[in-house]
Structures are given as structure tokens and as C-alpha cells.
Motif scaffolding. Structure first.
Motif, short mmCIF file in Angstrom:
data_model
loop_
_atom_site.label_atom_id
_atom_site.label_comp_id
_atom_site.label_asym_id
_atom_site.label_seq_id
_atom_site.Cartn_x
_atom_site.Cartn_y
_atom_site.Cartn_z
N ILE A 1 35.49 40.96 37.72
CA ILE A 1 36.81 40.87 37.12
C ILE A 1 36.70 40.83 35.60
O ILE A 1 37.49 41.42 34.89
CB ILE A 1 37.54 39.61 37.66
CG1 ILE A 1 37.96 39.90 39.10
CG2 ILE A 1 38.74 39.26 36.79
CD1 ILE A 1 38.59 38.72 39.78
N GLU B 1 41.13 40.12 31.97
CA GLU B 1 42.08 39.41 32.81
C GLU B 1 43.49 39.45 32.26
O GLU B 1 44.37 38.76 32.72
CB GLU B 1 41.64 37.97 33.02
CG GLU B 1 41.53 37.21 31.72
CD GLU B 1 41.10 35.76 31.98
OE1 GLU B 1 41.30 34.93 31.11
OE2 GLU B 1 40.58 35.51 33.07
N THR C 1 47.44 38.43 37.71
CA THR C 1 47.11 37.72 38.93
C THR C 1 45.86 38.34 39.53
O THR C 1 45.48 39.46 39.18
CB THR C 1 48.25 37.81 39.94
OG1 THR C 1 48.37 39.18 40.35
CG2 THR C 1 49.56 37.38 39.33
N SER C 2 45.22 37.61 40.42
CA SER C 2 44.01 38.14 41.04
C SER C 2 44.31 39.42 41.80
O SER C 2 43.50 40.33 41.86
CB SER C 2 43.40 37.09 41.97
OG SER C 2 44.37 36.62 42.88
N GLN D 1 42.56 42.90 41.12
CA GLN D 1 41.89 43.58 42.22
C GLN D 1 42.36 45.02 42.30
O GLN D 1 41.58 45.94 42.50
CB GLN D 1 42.19 42.85 43.53
CG GLN D 1 41.30 43.30 44.67
CD GLN D 1 39.84 42.98 44.40
OE1 GLN D 1 39.51 41.95 43.83
NE2 GLN D 1 38.94 43.87 44.77
#
Ligand code: ZN
Length: 58
Positions: free
Chosen positions: A8, A13, A23-24, A28
Motif C-alpha cells: 500500500i 495512502e 480507505t483500504s 486496494q
């Protein structure tokens, strides 16, 4: 064959446009698509450049 593991951190980020924290799930998505890290707003705004734009000297 070695799989190149992208983390990541490799993508970042934050949205590259507005700097919003991603957000994750958004991270992703960026990782899987290979696209720049963008928040859901800007990821949705990114569209292919249309060559059909209103006449350029046409
Ligand atoms: Zn953004």
C-alpha cells in the motif's frame, strides 16, 4: 517466478488529486487496477480523453 509484491505504501495512502485519505478499499482498488491512488470521488471522475471535444480549430 517471483511475484512483485506491491505494498500500500507503494501507491500512497492519499488521493493524488485532493490529498484525501483513502480507505483500504480505495487503496486496494488502486493496487489491483494499477491506477494512481485516487479517492472515490476522483477515481470516478477520471475518464479517457475524448477526442470528440468541441471543435479544436475545426
Ligand atoms: Zn480526491
Amino acid at each position: 517466478m517471483d511475484l512483485e509484491e506491491r505494498t500500500i505504501e507503494d501507491v500512497g495512502e492519499r488521493c493524488e488529486v485532493c490529498g484525501a485519505k483513502l480507505t483500504s478499499a480505495e487503496l486496494q482498488a488502486a493496487l489491483e487496477s494499477g491506477e494512481p491512488a485516487l479517492c472515490s470521488i476522483h477515481a470516478d471522475e477520471v475518464v479517457p480523453i475524448a477526442d470528440d471535444e468541441a471543435g479544436f480549430g475545426g
